[in-house]
Design a protein around this motif. Structure first.
Motif, mmCIF file in Angstrom:
data_model
loop_
_atom_site.group_PDB
_atom_site.id
_atom_site.type_symbol
_atom_site.label_atom_id
_atom_site.label_comp_id
_atom_site.label_asym_id
_atom_site.label_seq_id
_atom_site.Cartn_x
_atom_site.Cartn_y
_atom_site.Cartn_z
ATOM 1 N N GLY A 195 0.800 -1.213 0.000
ATOM 2 C CA GLY A 195 0.000 0.000 0.000
ATOM 3 C C GLY A 195 0.837 1.268 0.000
ATOM 4 O O GLY A 195 2.032 1.261 0.313
ATOM 5 N N ASP A 196 0.200 2.378 -0.388
ATOM 6 C CA ASP A 196 0.887 3.663 -0.360
ATOM 7 C C ASP A 196 1.397 3.934 1.047
ATOM 8 O O ASP A 196 0.658 3.831 2.028
ATOM 9 C CB ASP A 196 -0.059 4.783 -0.793
ATOM 10 N N ASN A 197 2.689 4.280 1.134
ATOM 11 C CA ASN A 197 3.341 4.458 2.431
ATOM 12 C C ASN A 197 3.214 3.223 3.317
ATOM 13 O O ASN A 197 3.254 3.308 4.537
ATOM 14 C CB ASN A 197 2.774 5.680 3.169
ATOM 15 N N PHE A 198 3.028 2.064 2.663
ATOM 16 C CA PHE A 198 2.875 0.785 3.368
ATOM 17 C C PHE A 198 1.689 0.804 4.330
ATOM 18 O O PHE A 198 1.664 0.096 5.336
ATOM 19 C CB PHE A 198 4.149 0.417 4.134
ATOM 20 N N SER A 199 0.669 1.599 4.004
ATOM 21 C CA SER A 199 -0.458 1.793 4.910
ATOM 22 C C SER A 199 -1.315 0.539 5.066
ATOM 23 O O SER A 199 -2.089 0.441 6.026
ATOM 24 C CB SER A 199 -1.331 2.956 4.421
ATOM 25 N N ARG A 200 -1.215 -0.418 4.135
ATOM 26 C CA ARG A 200 -1.998 -1.658 4.265
ATOM 27 C C ARG A 200 -1.332 -2.650 5.202
ATOM 28 O O ARG A 200 -1.923 -3.652 5.568
ATOM 29 C CB ARG A 200 -2.224 -2.295 2.894
ATOM 30 N N GLY A 201 -0.094 -2.388 5.578
ATOM 31 C CA GLY A 201 0.558 -3.227 6.566
ATOM 32 C C GLY A 201 1.186 -4.480 5.992
ATOM 33 O O GLY A 201 1.564 -4.540 4.816
ATOM 34 N N LEU A 202 1.287 -5.493 6.827
ATOM 35 C CA LEU A 202 2.046 -6.703 6.536
ATOM 36 C C LEU A 202 1.154 -7.833 6.048
ATOM 37 O O LEU A 202 0.120 -8.109 6.642
ATOM 38 C CB LEU A 202 2.791 -7.141 7.804
ATOM 39 N N LEU A 203 1.575 -8.497 4.963
ATOM 40 C CA LEU A 203 0.870 -9.662 4.428
ATOM 41 C C LEU A 203 1.764 -10.887 4.497
ATOM 42 O O LEU A 203 2.936 -10.835 4.122
ATOM 43 C CB LEU A 203 0.462 -9.433 2.975
ATOM 44 N N GLN A 204 1.194 -12.008 4.975
ATOM 45 C CA GLN A 204 1.813 -13.320 4.855
ATOM 46 C C GLN A 204 0.821 -14.229 4.138
ATOM 47 O O GLN A 204 -0.239 -14.559 4.686
ATOM 48 C CB GLN A 204 2.156 -13.892 6.232
ATOM 49 N N LEU A 205 1.158 -14.623 2.929
ATOM 50 C CA LEU A 205 0.293 -15.477 2.115
ATOM 51 C C LEU A 205 0.978 -16.812 1.893
ATOM 52 O O LEU A 205 2.128 -16.866 1.440
ATOM 53 C CB LEU A 205 -0.002 -14.806 0.774
ATOM 54 N N ASN A 206 0.276 -17.888 2.204
ATOM 55 C CA ASN A 206 0.799 -19.239 2.101
ATOM 56 C C ASN A 206 -0.213 -20.064 1.315
ATOM 57 O O ASN A 206 -1.221 -20.508 1.850
ATOM 58 C CB ASN A 206 0.981 -19.811 3.516
ATOM 59 N N ARG A 207 0.033 -20.243 0.014
ATOM 60 C CA ARG A 207 -0.916 -20.916 -0.872
ATOM 61 C C ARG A 207 -0.262 -22.181 -1.426
ATOM 62 O O ARG A 207 0.759 -22.117 -2.132
ATOM 63 C CB ARG A 207 -1.326 -19.984 -2.003
ATOM 64 N N VAL A 208 -0.844 -23.343 -1.109
ATOM 65 C CA VAL A 208 -0.243 -24.629 -1.461
ATOM 66 C C VAL A 208 -1.292 -25.518 -2.115
ATOM 67 O O VAL A 208 -2.400 -25.672 -1.593
ATOM 68 C CB VAL A 208 0.330 -25.334 -0.212
ATOM 69 N N ARG A 209 -0.936 -26.109 -3.248
ATOM 70 C CA ARG A 209 -1.799 -27.094 -3.919
ATOM 71 C C ARG A 209 -0.915 -28.252 -4.366
ATOM 72 O O ARG A 209 0.004 -28.078 -5.167
ATOM 73 C CB ARG A 209 -2.504 -26.450 -5.118
ATOM 74 N N GLY A 210 -1.175 -29.425 -3.821
ATOM 75 C CA GLY A 210 -0.348 -30.588 -4.141
ATOM 76 C C GLY A 210 -0.353 -31.552 -2.977
ATOM 77 O O GLY A 210 -1.242 -31.514 -2.123
ATOM 78 N N ASP A 211 0.654 -32.411 -2.915
ATOM 79 C CA ASP A 211 0.732 -33.418 -1.862
ATOM 80 C C ASP A 211 2.139 -33.447 -1.282
ATOM 81 O O ASP A 211 3.137 -33.310 -2.007
ATOM 82 C CB ASP A 211 0.398 -34.813 -2.418
ATOM 83 N N GLY A 212 2.218 -33.633 0.034
ATOM 84 C CA GLY A 212 3.500 -33.796 0.699
ATOM 85 C C GLY A 212 4.384 -32.569 0.661
ATOM 86 O O GLY A 212 5.616 -32.701 0.605
ATOM 87 N N LEU A 213 3.792 -31.381 0.718
ATOM 88 C CA LEU A 213 4.554 -30.127 0.661
ATOM 89 C C LEU A 213 4.584 -29.467 2.037
ATOM 90 O O LEU A 213 3.618 -29.538 2.801
ATOM 91 C CB LEU A 213 3.930 -29.166 -0.352
ATOM 92 N N ARG A 214 5.700 -28.800 2.353
ATOM 93 C CA ARG A 214 5.820 -28.046 3.589
ATOM 94 C C ARG A 214 6.197 -26.615 3.244
ATOM 95 O O ARG A 214 7.205 -26.378 2.561
ATOM 96 C CB ARG A 214 6.854 -28.686 4.517
#
Length: 225
Positions: A195-214
């Motif tokens: 976001g502008d001036n980082f106003s939206r803050g912090l994002l952690q996105l963890n998107r996994v599709r499959g098998d046996g993944l960490r």
């Protein structure tokens, strides 16, 4: 870079790292020392010290994203550190890649698009599909200065190829973060200030599709005198 300094300082003032690259099994032993719990009294003593010359003078944020399969592991890490000694802000941006990978500068057109996730402040997203998968988003605050490791870079776009996919990094006035995309498109790990001036803050996105993944996202915000 002066504008980026002020943007980064503003993001930390709004409320919004850390260890070396993750262990071979990053989910097996999540260390409490990575994100120690702070009492309310300790947090209260930090308020206002970002602009006090007698208070905190170094602060920053570190992103570490790790993908592990039965055959390989890949880690992407980025550290942004701001020193405000003598009221002279200096921003240090460093990128750390897996051994053997090469960091390349990219043009603006080649930069990956930021994930369109709603919400502001600290936003953590887990999206899992398949069997035998593990995924973690972890965020913490540390009160110790961290060593400056990795390749020093300026604001811009960067990319490196690893054993499992592409690690992309972007640092600008409205986005600072990394994405780790698997070669088959089944995994996306993102950690960023948005976001502008980082106003939206912090994002952690963890998107996994499959098998046996960490998949593991770690963010550490650290403060030090």
């Amino acid at each position: 870079m002066n504008n980026l300094h002020s943007v980064w300082l503003a993001s930390l003032l709004t409320g919004l790292a850390g260890p070396a690259l993750a262990l071979p099994d990053p989910l097996a032993h999540l260390s409490e020392s990575f994100a120690p719990q702070l009492e309310d009294s300790a947090l209260a003593n930090l308020r206002g010290r970002y602009v006090n010359s007698q208070g905190i003078r170094y602060f920053g944020i570190e992103f570490i994203s790790t993908l592990t399969t039965a055959q390989a592991q890949q880690t992407a890490a980025m550290n942004l550190t701001l020193s405000v000694i003598q009221n002279n802000p200096k921003l240090d941006i460093r990128i750390q890649n897996d051994p053997g990978s090469t960091l390349k500068s990219q043009t603006q057109e080649q930069a990956p698009a930021a994930s369109n996730i709603n919400g502001s402040g600290l936003v953590q997203v887990l999206q899992l599909q398949g069997s035998g998968n593990s995924a973690v988003n972890q965020t913490g605050i540390a009160l110790n200065a961290q060593p400056n490791v990795g390749q020093s870079v300026v604001a811009g776009n960067y990319e490196s190829q690893g054993a499992l996919g592409t690690a992309s990094y972007r640092i600008s006035g409205n986005y600072a973060g990394l994405q780790l995309n698997s070669a088959d498109g089944h995994v996306l790990l993102e950690q960023s200030l948005r976001g502008d001036n980082f106003s939206r803050g912090l994002l952690q996105l963890n998107r996994v599709r499959g098998d046996g993944l960490r998949a593991l996202n770690q963010t550490r915000i650290w403060l030090s005198r």
